[in-house]
Design a protein around this motif. Structure first.
Motif, PDB file in Angstrom:
ATOM      1  N   LEU A   1       3.426  -9.706   1.212  1.00 39.93           N
ATOM      2  CA  LEU A   1       1.937 -10.363   0.434  1.00 39.93           C
ATOM      3  C   LEU A   1       1.538 -11.350   0.602  1.00 39.93           C
ATOM      4  O   LEU A   1      -0.521 -11.712  -0.081  1.00 39.93           O
ATOM      5  CB  LEU A   1       1.967  -9.785  -1.336  1.00 39.93           C
ATOM      6  N   ASN A   2       1.793 -11.744   1.210  1.00 39.21           N
ATOM      7  CA  ASN A   2       0.740 -13.577   1.962  1.00 39.21           C
ATOM      8  C   ASN A   2       0.300 -14.576   0.681  1.00 39.21           C
ATOM      9  O   ASN A   2      -0.904 -14.944   0.339  1.00 39.21           O
ATOM     10  CB  ASN A   2      -0.570 -13.095   3.012  1.00 39.21           C
TER      11      ASN A   2
ATOM     12  N   TRP B   1      11.212  -4.153  -4.693  1.00 39.30           N
ATOM     13  CA  TRP B   1      11.515  -5.376  -3.942  1.00 39.30           C
ATOM     14  C   TRP B   1      12.938  -5.912  -3.549  1.00 39.30           C
ATOM     15  O   TRP B   1      13.213  -6.175  -2.381  1.00 39.30           O
ATOM     16  CB  TRP B   1      10.595  -6.929  -4.121  1.00 39.30           C
TER      17      TRP B   1
ATOM     18  N   PRO C   1       2.061  -4.966  -7.257  1.00 39.17           N
ATOM     19  CA  PRO C   1       3.673  -5.464  -6.323  1.00 39.17           C
ATOM     20  C   PRO C   1       4.670  -5.815  -7.160  1.00 39.17           C
ATOM     21  O   PRO C   1       5.869  -6.001  -7.127  1.00 39.17           O
ATOM     22  CB  PRO C   1       2.447  -6.766  -5.910  1.00 39.17           C
TER      23      PRO C   1
ATOM     24  N   GLU D   1       1.463   1.300   1.593  1.00 40.71           N
ATOM     25  CA  GLU D   1       1.131  -0.167   1.529  1.00 40.71           C
ATOM     26  C   GLU D   1       0.155  -0.228   0.247  1.00 40.71           C
ATOM     27  O   GLU D   1       0.212  -1.270  -0.416  1.00 40.71           O
ATOM     28  CB  GLU D   1       0.667  -0.286   2.516  1.00 40.71           C
ATOM     29  N   GLU D   2      -1.131   0.630   0.395  1.00 39.10           N
ATOM     30  CA  GLU D   2      -2.286   0.665  -0.816  1.00 39.10           C
ATOM     31  C   GLU D   2      -1.797   0.249  -2.186  1.00 39.10           C
ATOM     32  O   GLU D   2      -2.002  -0.654  -2.628  1.00 39.10           O
ATOM     33  CB  GLU D   2      -3.102   1.676  -0.098  1.00 39.10           C
TER      34      GLU D   2
ATOM     35  N   LYS E   1       0.319  -3.164  -3.094  1.00 41.01           N
ATOM     36  CA  LYS E   1      -0.044  -4.453  -2.788  1.00 41.01           C
ATOM     37  C   LYS E   1      -1.418  -4.308  -4.507  1.00 41.01           C
ATOM     38  O   LYS E   1      -1.462  -5.645  -4.699  1.00 41.01           O
ATOM     39  CB  LYS E   1      -1.273  -4.445  -1.543  1.00 41.01           C
ATOM     40  N   LYS E   2      -1.764  -3.012  -4.481  1.00 37.97           N
ATOM     41  CA  LYS E   2      -2.185  -2.962  -6.001  1.00 37.97           C
ATOM     42  C   LYS E   2      -1.964  -3.043  -7.651  1.00 37.97           C
ATOM     43  O   LYS E   2      -1.590  -4.156  -7.895  1.00 37.97           O
ATOM     44  CB  LYS E   2      -2.938  -1.736  -6.231  1.00 37.97           C
TER      45      LYS E   2
ATOM     46  N   LEU F   1       3.589  -3.172   5.634  1.00 36.91           N
ATOM     47  CA  LEU F   1       2.892  -4.365   4.952  1.00 36.91           C
ATOM     48  C   LEU F   1       3.529  -5.312   5.842  1.00 36.91           C
ATOM     49  O   LEU F   1       4.200  -6.567   6.368  1.00 36.91           O
ATOM     50  CB  LEU F   1       3.762  -4.315   3.442  1.00 36.91           C
TER      51      LEU F   1
END
Length: 297
Positions: free
Chosen positions: A56-57, A279, A274, A267-268, A271-272, A201
Motif C-alpha cells: 500500500l506504500n 493480511w 485494506p 488488487e483494486e 486498495k479500496k 500489489l
C-alpha cells in the motif's frame, strides 16, 4: 479434539448465539476479535505489517492498524456464521446488492458461471447471501484438517443454500457449470507451485489460475464479486461485469491474460478496503522462497 466433541461444541455455541440478542452477540464477537489479536505471534504480525507497508506504500503505523483491523474483524465474522440459522431467512437485513444486473446478464447466456472473489470481509456470508437470493451456487472449499470443524462449516454453508465441493474435485465443477451453477472461487491466496507468477500489489506472487482455466474450457463467464463492510452490521456485495476468456491457439497466454485481469480487480478491491483483507496470510511467500517453479508464459 475428535470430530464428535468439536462439532457439538460448535453447534451448542451456534444455538447460544442465536438465542442472544443481536447486539450482545456482536459485542462478544468484537471482544473475541480483540482478545485473540493479543495471541497472534509477533513474528506473524511483523510479516503482515511489512507486507501491508510495501503493498500500500504506507508507513508502519497505518500498516499496523490495518493489519490489526483485518484480524479483529474475524470475531464478528465467526458470530455471523454461528448465527446462520436465524440470518438465512432475513438476509436482506444484512446485505445490500450492487450490480445484480451484471450477474443476471452473465447467467442469461446459459453457460453457468464462475465467481472470482477474495478473502475480504465475510466471504462466507457472500456465498450464503447469493444462494438465499435465488442463485444456484457451488462453494468450493478447502477441506479442514479437523473433521469436526469441517463437518460444521460445510453443514452451515449448505444451510444457507450452497452446494459444497472440495477444491480438488475439478471434474465435479465442470459438471455443475454444465447444469447452470455458479462456481465460487476465492483466488487471492498463494498458489505456490500450481500458480502463475505475476505482479500482485507491486511484487511477484504465485496467482491461482483456476477461474481462467475452467472458463476457457467451458466458455463460462467469470463474474468478479466482492463483499465489503457496510453501515452498522450490514455488508455490501458489489457485482462487476463478466469477464470472458479469449480462446486462441495459445492456451497459456489466454489463461495468463485473464488471470492478470482478475488479479488486478482483486488488487483494486484490497486498495479500496485494506482493513478487510486477510493480511496475515503470507501472500508472497512461495515466490520469495523460490518455490514457485511452475509458471505460464
Amino acid at each position: 479434539m475428535s470430530i464428535i466433541p468439536l462439532y457439538y461444541i460448535l453447534k451448542i455455541l451456534s444455538r447460544l448465539f442465536c438465542l442472544l440478542p443481536e447486539s450482545a452477540a456482536y459485542f462478544i464477537g468484537d471482544l473475541i476479535g480483540y482478545i485473540t489479536w493479543l495471541f497472534v505471534p509477533p513474528k506473524r504480525k511483523k510479516m503482515a505489517i511489512s507486507n501491508a507497508e510495501q503493498a500500500l506504500n504506507i508507513s508502519a503505523g497505518p500498516a499496523s492498524r490495518i493489519v490489526k483491523n483485518s484480524w479483529t474483524r474475524f470475531g464478528p465474522m465467526i458470530i455471523e456464521v454461528l448465527r446462520f440459522p436465524i440470518m438465512r431467512n432475513n438476509m436482506d437485513k444484512y446485505i445490500n446488492f450492487s450490480g445484480i444486473k451484471n450477474l443476471d446478464a452473465a447467467l442469461s447466456l446459459g453457460r453457468g458461471g464462475i465467481i472470482a472473489t477474495a478473502h475480504s470481509d465475510n466471504w462466507e456470508l457472500l456465498g450464503g447471501a447469493l444462494s438465499q437470493h435465488g442463485y444456484k451456487l457451488v462453494g468450493v472449499s478447502q477441506e479442514q484438517s479437523n473433521q469436526g470443524a469441517d463437518k460444521f462449516i460445510n453443514e452451515y454453508r449448505a444451510m444457507v443454500g450452497m452446494y459444497i465441493m472440495y477444491k480438488y474435485n475439478v471434474r465435479g465443477m465442470f459438471k455443475m457449470i454444465a447444469k447452470g451453477y455458479l462456481i465460487g472461487l476465492i483466488m487471492d491466496q498463494d498458489a505456490a507451485d500450481d500458480g502463475i507468477v505475476i505482479p500482485f500489489l507491486g511484487r511477484d506472487a504465485s496467482c491461482a489460475h483456476g477461474a481462467a482455466t475452467i472458463a476457457r474450457r467451458t466458455q463460462a463467464p467469470i463474474i468478479p464479486i466482492f463483499i465489503s463492510k457496510g453501515p452498522g452490521r450490514t455488508h455490501n456485495i458489489n457485482i462487476d461485469k463478466a469477464v470472458f476468456v479469449e480462446k486462441t491457439s495459445n492456451k497459456h497466454a489466454d489463461i495468463r491474460k485473464t488471470t492478470i485481469l482478475l488479479t488486478q480487480k482483486i488488487e483494486e478491491h484490497i486498495k479500496k478496503y485494506p482493513n478487510e483483507w486477510f493480511w496475515l496470510h503470507d501472500r508472497w511467500k512461495s515466490v520469495e522462497n523460490h518455490r514457485a517453479t511452475k509458471t505460464y508464459t
